[in-house]
Design an enzyme around this catalytic site. Sequence first.
Site, PDB file in Angstrom:
ATOM      1  N   GLU A 175     -15.279  96.174  21.219  1.00  9.38           N
ATOM      2  CA  GLU A 175     -15.748  96.830  22.593  1.00  9.38           C
ATOM      3  C   GLU A 175     -14.128  95.750  22.937  1.00  9.38           C
ATOM      4  O   GLU A 175     -13.444  97.032  24.440  1.00  9.38           O
ATOM      5  CB  GLU A 175     -16.592  95.893  23.357  1.00  9.38           C
ATOM      6  CG  GLU A 175     -16.594  94.267  23.534  1.00  9.38           C
ATOM      7  CD  GLU A 175     -17.964  93.813  23.924  1.00  9.38           C
ATOM      8  OE1 GLU A 175     -19.074  94.653  24.559  1.00  9.38           O
ATOM      9  OE2 GLU A 175     -17.744  92.947  24.510  1.00  9.38           O
ATOM     10  N   ASN A 208     -12.939  88.497  31.918  1.00  4.10           N
ATOM     11  CA  ASN A 208     -14.171  88.078  31.231  1.00  4.10           C
ATOM     12  C   ASN A 208     -15.329  87.401  32.446  1.00  4.10           C
ATOM     13  O   ASN A 208     -15.338  87.212  33.553  1.00  4.10           O
ATOM     14  CB  ASN A 208     -14.525  87.105  30.646  1.00  4.10           C
ATOM     15  CG  ASN A 208     -13.353  87.061  29.074  1.00  4.10           C
ATOM     16  OD1 ASN A 208     -13.447  88.343  29.136  1.00  4.10           O
ATOM     17  ND2 ASN A 208     -13.213  86.249  28.727  1.00  4.10           N
TER      18      ASN A 208
END
Lengths: 722, 722
Positions: A527, A212
Amino acid sequence: MIREILLAATLSISCAVPVYGAEVVTSPDGDIRLSFDLEKGNPFYSVDFKGKQVIAPSRMGLELYSENGRNTFSSQGEKAAADALKLCSGFELANTTRDSLSETWTPVWGEEAEILNKYNSMIVRLKQPQFDRVMNIEFRVFDDGIAFRYEFPAQPHLNYFVIKEEMSQFAMTGDHWAYWIPGDYDTQEYNYTKSRLSEIRGLFPSKVNPDNASTTVFSPTGVQTSLQLKTDDGIYLNIHEAACINYPTMHLNLNDTTMTFTSWLTPDNQGRKGYMQTPCATPWRTVIITDDARDILASRIAYNLNEPSKIEDTSWIKPVKYIGVWWEMITGKSSWNYTDDVFSVKLGETDYSKTKPNGRHGANNEKVRRYIDFAAEHGFDQVLVEGWNEGWEDWFGQSKDYVFDFVTPYPDFDFKALNDYAHSKGVKLMMHHETSGSVRNYERHLDKAYKLMADNGYNSVKSGYVGNIIPRGEYHYSQWLNNHYLYAIQKAADNRIMVNAHEASRPTGVARTYPNWIGNESARGTEYQAMGGNDKWHTSILPFTRLQGGPMDYTPGIFEFDLSKFTPGNNSKIASTIPGQLALYVTMYSPLQMAADLPEHYEQHLDAFQFIKDVPLEWERSVYLEAEPMEYVTIARKDKNSDEWYVGSTAGTADRKSTISLSFLEPGRKYDATIYAEAPDANTVDGQQRYKITHKTVTSKSKLTLNALAGGGYAISIKPLK
Amino acid sequence: MIREILLAATLSISCAVPVYGAEVVTSPDGDIRLSFDLEKGNPFYSVDFKGKQVIAPSRMGLELYSENGRNTFSSQGEKAAADALKLCSGFELANTTRDSLSETWTPVWGEEAEILNKYNSMIVRLKQPQFDRVMNIEFRVFDDGIAFRYEFPAQPHLNYFVIKEEMSQFAMTGDHWAYWIPGDYDTQEYNYTKSRLSEIRGLFPSKVNPDNASTTVFSPTGVQTSLQLKTDDGIYLNIHEAACINYPTMHLNLNDTTMTFTSWLTPDNQGRKGYMQTPCATPWRTVIITDDARDILASRIAYNLNEPSKIEDTSWIKPVKYIGVWWEMITGKSSWNYTDDVFSVKLGETDYSKTKPNGRHGANNEKVRRYIDFAAEHGFDQVLVEGWNEGWEDWFGQSKDYVFDFVTPYPDFDFKALNDYAHSKGVKLMMHHETSGSVRNYERHLDKAYKLMADNGYNSVKSGYVGNIIPRGEYHYSQWLNNHYLYAIQKAADNRIMVNAHEASRPTGVARTYPNWIGNESARGTEYQAMGGNDKWHTSILPFTRLQGGPMDYTPGIFEFDLSKFTPGNNSKIASTIPGQLALYVTMYSPLQMAADLPEHYEQHLDAFQFIKDVPLEWERSVYLEAEPMEYVTIARKDKNSDEWYVGSTAGTADRKSTISLSFLEPGRKYDATIYAEAPDANTVDGQQRYKITHKTVTSKSKLTLNALAGGGYAISIKPLK
C-alpha cells in the site's frame, strides 16, 4: 505522532563477568554452546558459535511493580520490599535438568510439508530463599539458534504479579551491522535502515514516520524484532520472540556504549507491562545464529517453539489466492465511502438511502461483479471487498467508539445478491472488518459479524486496526491487544473463519497453534507504494525480519507502475518491475496471496499474469538458493500437489546477476522452465513493464544466470515435461 | 484506597453579577422563577422560589480538551485556539423559544400508577460567531424544581469533542445545611453526614472509608449527588442529574468561600471526561426546590426527564420479592467459595472435582433446596444464590481479567436439578453475576451467560462490580462504565432479563427508558450492618438522596440482630428493630425487595414476617405523610391490585412520636389495621426483637399515634373489612 521519546535506560552492571559456563548446553551439531551462571545471585547467559563468542554475558530476569500487596513482602522491611520486586537477582541455583528432542511435525500450511524440531534443552531452576519463590529458565539450543524463556510455577508467594520490565539482555560482541526499524508501540510500517549499532541513535529521528496512523516510539535506540544483525566476521544473528501469548510484544533497547540490547516490553495505558498469574511463562526469546544467511530464511525456530494446533479439525483451513476492490481505493481512484455529503456518521441514525452517492464508491454492485467475473475466469479463490459497510465517511482519527457494526452494507452493495453471484461462479467473497482501532466495539460485534459470515459462506476475514486504540491509551502491541487478537482468532476458529489481521502485532509463530491465523500485515506493505513508495531493498530484507514468525499479506502483483495513469494526481512511482513483482509470490511466503492490481491492468499483460495464476500457495519443500539481507533473496519451492517448481529472486540495493543451480530438480527428469525476466531495456523508473518471457528445457544439472534490477527480480515456473 | 486528593479548583468569576433576568421561565404554579443571561459572553442562570433567591447567578458551559485537531482552530492563532476550547464563554444569544407540557404517563412499575409531567420550558440558543459554533441550553421548570442541559446540534465546526470539565454551577445563597457523602469516582457506600457547607472540608477526611473495595475521592469539598440541602429559612434543595447516558457521572465540588458548587465529572483513565459526537446533549442537571420535605420524596423530576420506554413489550417485566443464599455469607456463617484448598484459580484449568470441599459453601444443593422450599411456602418469587459458580476462591483484588465465566457451577450446585426443583415449586432462581470489576471479561461472556439464563427460565440477574475496574485505571462512574452498564441492560432486555446492578453508578431515572433495570445498589446497603453497621439515620436520609433517580436493592428484613448467635466471631450489632425493618419495605421503594435474613430467623417470628409476605411491590398511589431528612420518613401506599394500604415509618437521629391521619382511606369504609410497632421495652441495642402486633379498626377519619425508636420505626397494613 511521536508521543514520547524516553532516554534509554542504562543498565548498570556493577558485578564482574561471571564464572564462565557453570551450566552449559550445546546444539545437536555442537556448533552453538550456551552457558548459564549466577554471579552474586544475578542470572547471566552467554553464547558461542563455532568457538567464537556471539552473545557476551547477558543478564536475565524481570522487575515487578509494587502495587501488588500480596507479593511485596513489606512486612520484612523496606529493603526486603524492594528486593521482592526483583526477579533478576537474589537467586540461588536449585538444580538443573537437561533433555533433548528430535521430532518432525506437519504444518497445516507452510514452506515445507514437514518441519524438523530438534534441540537440546536445559532447565535451570532458581530459588529466592528470602521470599520462598522459584523461577525457572528454560533454554533450548537448536542447530540454527538458541531460545530461552522464564517459567513461574504455581506458588503461594508468587501468585499474581505485575511486570515493570523484563531485563533480558543480548550483549553484542562488537559494533555490528543492524537492519532495523524504530521500536514503536503502535506500528511496524517502516522502511528498513542498515547501519552500525553505534549509528542508530544519530539516524533514529529521521527514520520515524510521523505520518503513520498511530506511532509511539519510546527510545532513540529502540528497535523492533525480529532484528537482523551481521558481524564483521560474517556471522548472522537474528533476535526475535516466539509464542507471544498473554504478554506484551517485546522491543529491544540498545545501550550503545556497551552494545547491549535489553528487552523493552510494550506497556499498557497505566505504564505497566504485563499482568501475570502463576503458573505461567514468558514468550521465548530467540536468536538465530549462523554464518550462512540462507539459514535465517530456512529457520523454523519460531514455529518450533509454539504449541501444536489447538484446532483439531483443520480441514477447513485453506490457502487463499485473491483479488480485491482495494488497490483502486489505496491509489485514490475510488473511495471507501459511499457519499461525500456526510461528515459525521452515527450508525443506525444516518440514513444512507437519503444521501447522494459520490459516484466513486468502490464497493458497488457492478464493480464487485466485474471482480467476481475476473476471479472466476482466472481461478482466484476469493474477492476482497473493502468499503462495503456503512460508516466510512467518518471512521478515522476521532477516537470514535461505535465506528462500524460489521454487518450493515451500503445501499449499492447488495450483500445477498453479490454473495450468491460469487458462489454461483465458484468464488467466495472475503470479508473486511476494519475496526478503526476500536477494540471494545469490535468485541461487542464479533459474534454477530462472524455469524453473518458463517451463514453466508464467507470463510476468511481481513481485519484492520488502523489508528489509535480504544481502550484509549492502549497501544497496538500491549498485552491487552495481544489478548484481543488471539480472542478474535479463537472466535473466528469457532466459526471456521480464517483471519488476516492488519495493523496487529508482528507474528511470533502462534499460527502453528491457531493455523486459521493465515496472515498478518504488521509491516510496511505494498500500500505504501501508492503513498510515497517503499525502498528498493524492502522485499529483500522483509524475509529476514518481518517474515520470521509468520506470513505477511504483502499484497504484491502491481503491473501498472505509473499510478497517475488511472488516478490523476497520484504521482507515486513504484521502483519495481513486473518480474520483480512476480518473484514476491515465491520469496515472500504466505498461504494467503493477493494479486493487488486492477483486473484491467492484468488484462494488458496476461502472459506475465500467468505466473500469478500458476504459482501455488502450499509447498512440499523450499530451497534457499541465495540470500543476503537487503541485497537478494532467491528461493526455489516445490508445489505440494504436483512436481512443479517455482523460483523467485529479488534484488535489493543493487542490480545484480544471479546464478543458480537447479540441482534441486529430480535427477534425470526434464522440465520446461518459463522464465519471467526483466528485458534488457527495463528499469525501475519508467521501464518497469519491460519484461521478457522465455522457455528453456532444464534438468537438475542446469545452471541459470539471470539479471535482476535493484528493486526488481525474476520468477521461473518449472514444469516437468511429459 | 484514596488514590488522590486534589485541591478544589477555585473558579474565578471576575465579571460582575449579570443583568437580572434577561430570559425568564417560571414554573406552572409560578412559585419558581428561573432567569438566564449572558454577561460579557458568559452564560449565567439564577433561580428564585416564592420571591427568594435560592440559586444565585451561576455559570454554565463546558471546557474542552485540545487533542482534537479538527476543532482547535489553531490556524486562527494561539488565543483563538485557547478560546476554541471554551464552550463557556464568547457566546452571543441567537434566539430563545419557550414551550410547555402537561402530560401523564404510565410507568411499568413505581410508586404510583400514573406520573404527571408538567413544566414550562425555554431553549436558549447560543452562538460563537468566531468559531461558527452553536450550543443550546434547555431549561425546564416544574412545580417542584428546575432542570437544564446542554445540547449540541450537528455542525461542522463542533463534530467530535472531548470534555475537560463541565462548568455548571449551583451558587448557594448561604452556608446551608448539607446531607452529604464524599464525592468518589468508585463508590457511594458511605454513611451520611449532616453539616454546614463550611464544615465539609474539616469533616471530609474522617468521612472517607478507605476500607471500601475501591475508593477514589478527588477533592476535600467534593460531594455526591443527589445532594440534599436545607436553608436556614426552611427551603429544601436537592441537586442531582437525570438521564446520565453516554456521559460520566457528575459530582459536585464546593467552593466553600463562595458557597458555590461546580459540576465535577468522573474522568476516564486518561483524565478526560467525556467523548462527544454531535448531535448530542448532556444529562439534565436538576434541582428540586420546595419548602415541604415531603415534596422531595414525591418528586418525579428524574423520571420525567428521561425518555419513555424503549422496550415495547414490557409484559415480562415483573416486580420481584425474593430471598437468597446471601446473608449467611455476608455475616461470615457460610462461604462463597467451595474449597479452602485453592489459592489461585484459572478457570477451566482448576479441577474442582479434585479439591476438598470446605464444608461451609453456601450454594450447595441441600441448602438451596431449603431456601426454595421456604420461598414456595411463603410466596416469594425468587431465590438468589450467590457463590454458585466457579472462581470464588480467587476472585478479588488481583486485577484479574478472567475471573468468572458466569456459566460453570461448582460441583455441589446442580444447576439443572435445582432449577427444575425451583420451577416445580413455582419459584425462580435469581442469577448472580459478580464481575469483580472485570468489565471486558463480562462483556465477552454476556451473550452466553444471558442465553443460559433465558434457556433455563432465569428472568433476573443481580450483577456486581466489586473492586477496581478492568480496563485498568477506569472508574466505576466514568463514561466507559456508564456505557457498559447500559449495554448490559440492553443485552439483558434482548433476553427478557431484569437487572439489579450492584456497585454500578447511582441511577438517574434511566429505568423509565429501560424498565428492566429494576434495581441498583449504589449506596451503603444492609450488608454493612454485618460489617460495622449503618448509622441509625441511614434509612431516613436515603429516600432523599440515593432513591432520587431510582430504586435501591437495600435488602432489608433483618430479624436476628445479634449476628454472633449464628456466626461466632461476628460481633456487629444492628441498631434497628423488627418493626423498623418492616417499615423499609414501604419507605424504601423498590420493585425488587429482598427478605435478607435466614429462613430460620423468620420462622421464629412468623407473625412479624407476615408483613413482608403481605407488602406489595406495585403501588397505585403513594402519600408522603411525614418527612424530614435524617429525622423521619412516613409513607402510606395503596396496593396497585387491591384496596389495601401499607404504611411505613422510620425514625432517624432521635426517638420520636409519629402522629398520622388516615384521611387517604376511602371515606366511609372500614378497615382492619395491623400495626407492627416496637414494644415499650424495645431498644436498638439488645431489644431489637421486642415488638407488638395489634389490630385496630380504622376509617379515613382515624388518627394514629405511634412511637418509633431512632433507627427503628413501625409498619401498618390496612385491609378493608368485608
